[in-house]
Motif scaffolding. Structure first.
Motif, short mmCIF file in Angstrom:
data_model
loop_
_atom_site.label_atom_id
_atom_site.label_comp_id
_atom_site.label_asym_id
_atom_site.label_seq_id
_atom_site.Cartn_x
_atom_site.Cartn_y
_atom_site.Cartn_z
N ALA A 79 0.83 -1.21 0.00
CA ALA A 79 0.00 0.00 0.00
C ALA A 79 0.86 1.26 0.00
CB ALA A 79 -0.93 0.00 1.21
N CYS A 80 1.98 1.19 0.72
CA CYS A 80 2.91 2.33 0.75
C CYS A 80 3.51 2.56 -0.64
CB CYS A 80 4.01 2.08 1.78
SG CYS A 80 5.22 3.42 1.92
N ALA A 81 3.89 1.47 -1.31
CA ALA A 81 4.45 1.60 -2.66
C ALA A 81 3.44 2.23 -3.61
CB ALA A 81 4.89 0.23 -3.17
N LYS A 82 2.16 1.86 -3.46
CA LYS A 82 1.11 2.45 -4.29
C LYS A 82 0.97 3.94 -4.00
CE LYS A 82 -3.76 2.04 -5.56
NZ LYS A 82 -5.04 1.31 -5.32
N ALA A 83 1.04 4.31 -2.72
CA ALA A 83 0.96 5.73 -2.35
C ALA A 83 2.12 6.51 -2.97
CB ALA A 83 0.95 5.88 -0.84
N GLN A 84 3.31 5.92 -2.96
CA GLN A 84 4.47 6.59 -3.56
C GLN A 84 4.29 6.72 -5.07
OE1 GLN A 84 7.67 4.05 -2.29
NE2 GLN A 84 7.88 5.05 -0.30
N ASP A 85 3.79 5.67 -5.71
CA ASP A 85 3.62 5.68 -7.16
C ASP A 85 2.58 6.69 -7.62
OD1 ASP A 85 5.52 3.69 -7.38
OD2 ASP A 85 4.07 2.06 -7.57
N THR A 86 1.60 6.95 -6.78
CA THR A 86 0.50 7.86 -7.17
C THR A 86 0.60 9.23 -6.51
OG1 THR A 86 -0.90 6.91 -5.42
CG2 THR A 86 -1.08 5.96 -7.62
N TRP A 87 1.70 9.50 -5.83
CA TRP A 87 1.87 10.76 -5.11
C TRP A 87 1.77 11.97 -6.01
CZ3 TRP A 87 1.38 12.65 -0.52
CH2 TRP A 87 2.05 13.80 -0.09
#
Length: 582
Positions: A79-87
């Motif tokens: 979920a953190c990686a997704k947040a970073q990717d969509t920041w």
């Protein structure tokens, strides 16, 4: 949140247990001179929040920072990686009840690149908090929910903000410890014949959550056009129209505020009203160009609609590595805008980046290829004289929507930007001695990495739009401008708050430089900076005193408070996040 009250209370207890030190500020905790924050003795109890949730049908939502999956003992790596990717994407922030698109106001109090999962050891001890974001939001789907939210915030002495898409660079949809009225799902569209003393003809009543492209699509099905913005995800009835509102049809029909017929609002005393030229006319005047989220909560707007038909368009792009030739071409375009300004309905939007010139679109409603070709021919001749080869596109579409989808809907908008603005008067461009002053500032901006300049031209004078002086709150600087000048500095996704503050200071510096060469001018407040010291004079100008009086009439206790907002002097935001009486 659709569970029982008991489950809701348990959730609130769990929430209170997770509030960080940054949010639980004890300063002035019992002082009613300040709006309460979480951790203050006067902050609403769990029971009070539960009652509000019950009142609004389970549509109260706890604010969650975007980067929260990256923190805590249960940090979620995928979920953190997704947040970073969509920041850097707009979509997640548009669909969120409290998170906003502005990097500065989203801030780094819960950056997805910090925390225990960070690859940077120095950032692993960072904490996560809401920072300047709202603590709770109500998913407003009707007037009753908005009334309940207004009454709750007023009676419990907490901040109230309005968030639609969060498409705002001035922090007007954020506020530490606030309750947000999230109007994003008010997406109604009604088309009808409107009759009044001031206007009779086709109209559209649009819910506050309607976004620009959605609105265009609905109007197209009715054989109509409506004045809206360029970015497809901007809320048409929100801050866009309430601050003036420019778009590709503005040169034909005027700014968004020139097309308003009435507003459906909830005032801060909890009343559900209509504001129009005949009902609550002063409030209607203020909301038509005097700024959003300050006088009342808008639930819908009724706007003029116009018969659709063919739209001619063009685009021009070139790359020029020779700085002398490039800037000569840019100045030639500035001068050519004086000609285009005389053509009714002709709208252009140009993007400048280092060595690249792009006329992203020229729009001429009800025009022909021949008319557009003739209008742009002198500029093409200037390019030929400079030996600049340009790529050109020329079209006529059967409807405005087709034109919009071809030229504007596909433009990519970045979230991580700091923006500034100035309305440029024609006299600056006419003068061979003053135009180089503007070019000098352009050069300084584009010499800074990751910057872009936007030259957006449309004639919205009183004579062209059919308005008389002062019949809405649009400032004279808009009426007297040759073009709207925006510029953007793209922020590093890994930026610290100090970095973002430095970016803001630089953008402000350019805004002051532009003010120096355009004395007596103004700014489009939607695309300017929030902490600009001349905001009263330049964002509101001759309308400020009247707007401040209307603010006092409809919101004497400043239940709604924004910076910069007309009449906001009764309260000031302190460094610890408290909003306190002055």
């Amino acid at each position: 949140m659709h569970g029982t009250i008991s489950l809701w209370v348990k959730a609130l207890v769990a929430l209170v247990a997770t509030i960080t030190i940054a949010e639980a500020v004890p300063y002035n905790s019992t002082n009613s001179e300040c709006r309460y924050l979480p951790g203050d003795a006067g902050w609403p109890s769990n029971h009070a929040w539960a009652q509000l949730n019950n009142t609004v049908g389970g549509r109260l939502i706890r604010g969650v920072p975007f980067g929260q999956p990256c923190y805590g003992t249960s940090a979620d790596a995928p979920a953190c990686a997704k947040a970073q990717d969509t920041w850097e994407d707009l979509s997640p922030f548009l669909e969120d009840p409290v998170n906003v698109i502005s990097s500065f106001f989203e801030n780094t109090t819960c950056s997805p690149f910090y925390g225990p999962l960070s690859t940077d050891a120095a950032k692993r001890n960072a904490t996560c908090s809401l920072g300047s974001l709202a603590s709770y939001a109500i998913n407003v789907t009707d007037a009753a929910a908005a009334v309940a939210g207004v009454n709750f915030a007023r009676d419990h002495n907490i901040r109230l903000v309005v968030k639609n898409t969060g498409h705002d660079f001035l922090g007007r949809s954020a506020g530490q410890g606030s309750l947000a009225l999230w109007t994003h799902h008010l997406k109604s569209y009604t088309f009808f014949e409107y009759k009044s003393q001031n206007y009779t003809g086709p109209a559209a009543r649009i819910g506050a959550g309607a976004q620009v492209q959605e609105m265009y699509e609905h109007a197209n099905k009715q054989g109509l056009r409506i004045t809206g913005g360029s970015c497809p995800t901007v809320g048409a009835a929100g801050g866009w129209v309430q601050s003036g509102g420019h778009g590709s049809l503005a040169a034909k029909y005027g700014l968004g505020a020139d097309n308003t017929l009435e507003f459906e609002v909830v005032t801060t005393d909890g009343k559900h009203l209509t504001a129009s030229p005949s009902k609550n006319a002063d409030l209607f005047w203020a909301i038509s160009g005097g700024g959003p989220s300050n006088y009342a909560v808008v639930l819908s707007v009724t706007m003029k609609a116009h018969e659709d038909g063919p739209v001619a368009g063009s685009a021009i792009t070139f790359v020029e590595k020779d700085p002398e030739k490039y800037w000569a071409a840019v100045e030639a375009w500035e001068k050519h805008l004086l000609v285009l300004d005389t053509i009714p309905g002709f709208k252009t939007s140009v993007t400048l980046t280092a060595g690249i010139f792009s006329l992203d679109f020229a729009t001429l409603p009800d025009g022909s290829k021949e008319e557009v070709t003739t209008a742009l021919a002198p500029f093409h001749r200037d390019l030929e004289k400079l030996s600049i080869n340009a790529t050109t596109k020329l079209t006529v579409h059967d409807t405005f929507l087709e034109h919009y989808l071809d030229y504007e809907a596909g433009i990519v908008y970045s979230r991580n930007v700091t923006v500034g603005n100035r309305l440029i008067p024609p006299d600056l461009v006419r003068s061979d001695t003053r135009l180089p002053q503007l070019t000098k500032i352009y050069k300084e901006i584009l010499a800074t990495p990751n910057t872009a300049i936007f030259i957006i031209a449309q004639n919205v004078t009183q004579a062209r739009t059919g308005h008389i002086d002062g019949d809405n709150a649009v400032i004279k600087a808009w009426r007297e401008s040759l073009h709207d000048l925006n510029y953007a500095l793209i922020n590093d996704p890994l930026a610290t708050f100090d970095d973002l503050s430095a970016d803001l200071a630089l953008v402000n510096k350019w805004q002051y430089d532009l003010r120096d060469i355009t004395p007596g001018g103004g700014n489009n407040m939607n695309e300017a900076t929030y902490d600009y010291k001349f905001w009263k004079e330049d964002y509101y100008g001759e309308t400020y005193a009247r707007l401040a009086g209307i603010k006092e009439k409809y919101d004497p206790d400043s239940v709604l408070w924004i910076q910069p907002g007309a009449g906001n002097d009764k309260y000031a935001l302190r460094g610890d996040g408290h909003l306190c009486k002055t």
